[in-house]
Design a protein around this motif. Structure first.
Motif, short mmCIF file in Angstrom:
data_model
loop_
_atom_site.label_atom_id
_atom_site.label_comp_id
_atom_site.label_asym_id
_atom_site.label_seq_id
_atom_site.Cartn_x
_atom_site.Cartn_y
_atom_site.Cartn_z
N ASP A 16 0.83 -1.21 0.00
CA ASP A 16 0.00 0.00 0.00
C ASP A 16 0.87 1.25 0.00
O ASP A 16 1.98 1.26 0.54
CB ASP A 16 -0.90 0.04 1.24
CG ASP A 16 -2.09 -0.90 1.14
OD1 ASP A 16 -2.28 -1.50 0.07
OD2 ASP A 16 -2.82 -1.03 2.14
N LYS A 17 0.32 2.32 -0.57
CA LYS A 17 0.96 3.62 -0.47
C LYS A 17 0.37 4.35 0.74
O LYS A 17 -0.83 4.56 0.82
CB LYS A 17 0.74 4.44 -1.74
CG LYS A 17 1.58 3.97 -2.91
CD LYS A 17 1.46 4.92 -4.09
CE LYS A 17 2.38 4.47 -5.23
NZ LYS A 17 2.30 5.39 -6.40
N MET A 70 12.94 9.38 9.54
CA MET A 70 13.32 7.98 9.46
C MET A 70 12.11 7.06 9.56
O MET A 70 11.08 7.40 10.16
CB MET A 70 14.28 7.62 10.60
CG MET A 70 15.59 8.38 10.60
SD MET A 70 16.70 7.92 9.24
CE MET A 70 17.10 6.22 9.69
N LEU A 71 12.27 5.86 8.99
CA LEU A 71 11.32 4.76 9.15
C LEU A 71 12.07 3.60 9.78
O LEU A 71 13.14 3.19 9.30
CB LEU A 71 10.74 4.34 7.80
CG LEU A 71 9.97 3.01 7.75
CD1 LEU A 71 8.74 3.05 8.65
CD2 LEU A 71 9.58 2.67 6.31
N TYR A 72 11.50 3.06 10.87
CA TYR A 72 12.08 1.92 11.57
C TYR A 72 11.12 0.74 11.45
O TYR A 72 9.97 0.82 11.88
CB TYR A 72 12.32 2.24 13.04
CG TYR A 72 13.22 3.45 13.27
CD1 TYR A 72 14.60 3.31 13.39
CD2 TYR A 72 12.68 4.73 13.35
CE1 TYR A 72 15.43 4.40 13.60
CE2 TYR A 72 13.49 5.84 13.56
CZ TYR A 72 14.88 5.67 13.68
OH TYR A 72 15.68 6.76 13.88
N THR A 130 5.47 3.76 -0.25
CA THR A 130 5.00 2.39 -0.45
C THR A 130 5.64 1.48 0.59
O THR A 130 6.87 1.36 0.66
CB THR A 130 5.35 1.88 -1.85
OG1 THR A 130 4.75 2.75 -2.82
CG2 THR A 130 4.82 0.47 -2.06
N LEU A 131 4.80 0.86 1.42
CA LEU A 131 5.28 0.00 2.50
C LEU A 131 5.66 -1.37 1.93
O LEU A 131 4.85 -2.03 1.27
CB LEU A 131 4.21 -0.12 3.57
CG LEU A 131 3.95 1.21 4.28
CD1 LEU A 131 2.58 1.26 4.88
CD2 LEU A 131 5.01 1.44 5.35
N VAL A 167 1.33 -2.96 9.65
CA VAL A 167 1.29 -3.37 8.24
C VAL A 167 0.97 -4.87 8.19
O VAL A 167 1.80 -5.68 8.61
CB VAL A 167 2.61 -3.07 7.52
CG1 VAL A 167 2.49 -3.39 6.04
CG2 VAL A 167 3.03 -1.62 7.73
N ASP A 168 -0.21 -5.23 7.72
CA ASP A 168 -0.68 -6.61 7.67
C ASP A 168 -0.89 -7.17 9.08
O ASP A 168 -2.01 -7.43 9.50
CB ASP A 168 0.26 -7.52 6.88
CG ASP A 168 0.19 -7.26 5.39
OD1 ASP A 168 -0.90 -6.94 4.89
OD2 ASP A 168 1.23 -7.34 4.73
#
Length: 283
Positions: A37-38, A66-68, A91-92, A153-154
């Motif tokens: 997904d975006k 940042m993304l962790y 987009t993950l 996410v999920d």
């Protein structure tokens, strides 16, 4: 169904921007997403969890973004700007918990009464009293903002979201809210320059789907900890600010503030009554 409820909350939050205020916070368009997904991520400012301004990356004045994802770290400052008003469209690519962090630094000049109101709204009554003793009509504040948001996410699996990131001021939550049930406890810790800070004022907000905002004022113990329950479904924000007289002659005060946002939904299976959100028995 979780997508729908949290998206409606976001729509309510994005209504009515006006003027800048003290809290900065990250808000994804949806806290429950799927791999691939975006994600649209928003940087907002406002008082008492009421958004008043939105910032694109060009105006975010970010010194770190940042993304962790567990132990994986991604520098988002080179991801490019979103085409719309969002801070970021991303987009993950991995399942599990994802923690976004943005650091923002700047300085601002505030009219006396506005500055005092900001201190009081953050629960900094002693600092407000000291400022009232001054005859100054304007105050220059040098500030450092540390903002985080946690999404699922999920699946709500993941680790390391409860670890310090080494910032001067930060909030860490020690339980996974996406695996929690109604009434479960959450422990949050506030660190100042790597050490637990005692007697820090923490405001915990929850905003439900019908727009009701419920604040709770907390004070950290000697270990920098506060405790609260997941008592309502909605979007949560934990906020804390520390203010000191500035050592920089160009500013009167220096402040460090941190916010942490996440969502909580108690119902896993459809149908959901939405009763808590003011929609009666509609599905």
């Amino acid at each position: 169904m979780k997508r729908t409820t949290v998206s409606i909350i976001l729509l309510l939050l994005l209504i009515g921007f006006a003027a800048s205020s003290q809290d900065f916070f990250l808000l994804p368009h949806n806290f429950y997403v799927k791999k691939g997904d975006k994600l649209n991520l928003h940087l907002l400012s406002g008082n008492e969890f009421k958004p008043e301004n939105e910032f694109q990356f060009a105006t975010a004045k970010a010194t770190k973004f940042m993304l962790y994802e567990g132990s994986k770290k991604t520098d988002l400052s080179k991801s490019g700007n979103s085409a719309d008003s969002s801070l970021l469209t991303y987009t993950l690519q991995n399942s599990g918990l994802a923690l976004f962090e943005l650091v923002r630094e700047d300085e601002t000049e505030s009219e006396r009464n506005k500055f005092l109101r900001n201190l009081e709204s953050e629960g900094l009554d002693k600092m407000a009293e000291d400022a009232k003793a001054s005859s100054q009509q304007y105050f220059v504040e040098k500030y450092h903002r540390y903002v985080k948001t946690l999404i699922a996410v999920d699946k709500a699996n993941g680790k390391d979201f409860d670890k310090p990131l080494g910032e001067d001021y930060e909030i860490i939550i020690q339980q996974n809210p996406y695996k929690a049930a109604y009434g479960d406890d959450v422990t949050a810790q506030v660190l100042f320059k790597g050490k637990p800070i005692k007697d820090a004022v923490v405001i915990q907000y929850v905003r439900t789907i019908n727009g009701t905002i419920v604040p709770l004022k907390l004070i950290t113990d000697s270990s920098g900890l506060v405790f609260f329950k997941l008592s309502r479904e909605g979007v949560y924000m934990i906020s804390s600010t520390h203010v000191e007289p500035s050592q920089d002659k160009k500013a009167d005060y220096e402040s460090w503030s941190a916010t942490f946002t996440f969502a909580f939904s108690n119902t896993e299976d459809e149908p959901n009554t939405y009763r808590e959100f003011g929609f009666g028995n509609k599905h």
